[in-house]
Design an enzyme around this catalytic site. Structure first.
Site, PDB file in Angstrom:
ATOM      1  N   CYS A  81      41.510  45.934  43.923  1.00 10.51           N
ATOM      2  CA  CYS A  81      41.153  45.599  45.300  1.00 10.51           C
ATOM      3  C   CYS A  81      39.637  45.511  45.377  1.00 10.51           C
ATOM      4  O   CYS A  81      38.955  46.536  45.366  1.00 10.51           O
ATOM      5  CB  CYS A  81      41.685  46.650  46.270  1.00 10.51           C
ATOM      6  SG  CYS A  81      41.277  46.327  47.996  1.00 10.51           S
ATOM      7  N   HIS A 168      47.093  36.187  40.743  1.00  9.37           N
ATOM      8  CA  HIS A 168      46.706  35.315  41.849  1.00  9.37           C
ATOM      9  C   HIS A 168      47.130  33.883  41.573  1.00  9.37           C
ATOM     10  O   HIS A 168      46.991  33.385  40.448  1.00  9.37           O
ATOM     11  CB  HIS A 168      45.186  35.321  42.049  1.00  9.37           C
ATOM     12  CG  HIS A 168      44.660  36.607  42.581  1.00  9.37           C
ATOM     13  ND1 HIS A 168      44.505  36.848  43.933  1.00  9.37           N
ATOM     14  CD2 HIS A 168      44.258  37.733  41.934  1.00  9.37           C
ATOM     15  CE1 HIS A 168      44.033  38.080  44.095  1.00  9.37           C
ATOM     16  NE2 HIS A 168      43.878  38.630  42.906  1.00  9.37           N
ATOM     17  N   GLU A 217      48.572  38.398  50.757  1.00  2.00           N
ATOM     18  CA  GLU A 217      48.552  39.430  49.725  1.00  2.00           C
ATOM     19  C   GLU A 217      49.922  40.051  49.485  1.00  2.00           C
ATOM     20  O   GLU A 217      50.742  40.171  50.395  1.00  2.00           O
ATOM     21  CB  GLU A 217      47.570  40.552  50.107  1.00  2.00           C
ATOM     22  CG  GLU A 217      46.117  40.141  50.091  1.00  2.00           C
ATOM     23  CD  GLU A 217      45.194  41.346  50.074  1.00  2.00           C
ATOM     24  OE1 GLU A 217      45.377  42.227  49.214  1.00  2.00           O
ATOM     25  OE2 GLU A 217      44.315  41.423  50.944  1.00  2.00           O
ATOM     26  N   CYS A 226      40.157  39.241  51.086  1.00  2.00           N
ATOM     27  CA  CYS A 226      40.708  39.756  49.830  1.00  2.00           C
ATOM     28  C   CYS A 226      39.654  39.541  48.757  1.00  2.00           C
ATOM     29  O   CYS A 226      39.354  38.399  48.394  1.00  2.00           O
ATOM     30  CB  CYS A 226      42.012  39.033  49.479  1.00  2.00           C
ATOM     31  SG  CYS A 226      42.717  39.533  47.885  1.00  2.00           S
ATOM     32  N   GLY A 229      41.028  38.170  45.560  1.00  4.39           N
ATOM     33  CA  GLY A 229      41.435  36.802  45.872  1.00  4.39           C
ATOM     34  C   GLY A 229      40.251  35.854  45.938  1.00  4.39           C
ATOM     35  O   GLY A 229      40.339  34.686  45.519  1.00  4.39           O
TER      36      GLY A 229
END
Length: 283
Positions: A81, A168, A217, A226, A229
């Site tokens: 994260c 991802h 997510e 994110c 991301g």
């Protein structure tokens, strides 16, 4: 007044570019939250409310200040994260555990150097992007591609895929505001090609140094930002020549800076952090 026998959870509420967290300090040996407790804490109606729960724990690597773990809003675990890493860094600086302009923290997967940029901003080295399908994991493809194609409920969806410690898929769109986030996000997450599910990004290139992004997510749905991301979108677009090696990624909650020199090199993400409030939640 708390109920007799109730369990009091002390927490900090934080956010990084709108991606919000409940931060728990477990360095005194307190037990981590169960998946059920994490989901209750994250509930925006009956709990504190957040995208993810972050726990601060003793360091695992020599020289690191602390380690952290991540629970999604549904109680599932996450490996990485990016916005959370910056918030952990800010929490440790405020606590006095991290001192000086540079230090390191341990995620569930790796050790991440941190640079203090000032005014609540931090840069975190996020690791080397992984493009090999088996390591993302992405099933059904033997070799890395700049774009993959999957049939999905009567249409063909093109996407790039990468792991930033978590999987991802990145779909380039013409207008991010009109992107089918709520429709395609869950469909890709449930697809058999992604055995560990996937974070799904929808990216619009604005110019060679700037892209806009929305992310659906795993375990949380669409979030305001994110960090991993943003890294994933940036590196896949950079790899295809759509973005420069240093770029701004604008998300609904704020802007992140991504710097990626190229293949085999780690990604550096920079952006803001904010403390919202401190509290106690009675479980």
């Amino acid at each position: 007044m708390s109920k007799a026998g109730a369990h009091v959870v002390r927490f900090s509420k934080m956010h990084g570019a709108g991606n919000d967290f409940v931060v728990l300090d477990l360095r005194d040996g307190s037990a981590p939250p169960t998946p059920a407790l994490a989901a209750r804490l994250a509930d925006r109606h009956t709990g504190v409310g957040c995208d993810q729960i972050l726990t601060i724990e003793p360091p695992r690597a020599e020289g690191s200040v602390a380690s952290y773990r991540i629970w999604n809003a549904d109680g599932s675990n996450s490996e990485q994260c990016g916005n959370g890493a910056r918030c952990i860094a800010a929490w440790l600086v405020r606590d006095g555990s991290a001192q000086g302009p540079r230090f390191s923290i341990d995620s569930p997967l790796d050790t991440h150097p941190v640079e203090v940029l000032g005014e609540g901003r931090y840069a975190v080295t996020m690791g080397v992007p992984v493009f090999e399908p088996a390591r993302i994991p992405l099933v059904g493809f033997a070799h890395p591609r700049e774009e993959y194609l999957l049939p999905l409920q009567g249409e063909s969806v093109r996407f790039a895929a990468v792991s930033m410690g978590n999987p991802h898929a990145v779909i380039e769109v013409g207008l991010v505001d009109a992107a089918p986030v709520e429709r395609l996000g869950p469909l890709l997450q449930q697809h058999a090609s992604f055995p560990q599910s996937v974070n799904v990004g929808f990216a619009q290139v604005m110019d060679p140094g700037h892209a806009r992004l929305r992310v659906y997510e795993r375990g949380s749905g669409e979030t305001l930002a994110c960090g991993s991301g943003a890294c994933a979108a940036a590196v896949t677009l950079m790899q295809r020549g759509r973005l420069q090696r240093q770029a701004r990624i604008s998300l609904p909650g704020g802007e992140l800076g991504i710097d990626w020199p190229g293949d085999g090199q780690p990604v550096v993400m920079s952006g803001p952090t904010a403390f919202v409030f401190e509290g106690e939640w009675i479980a």
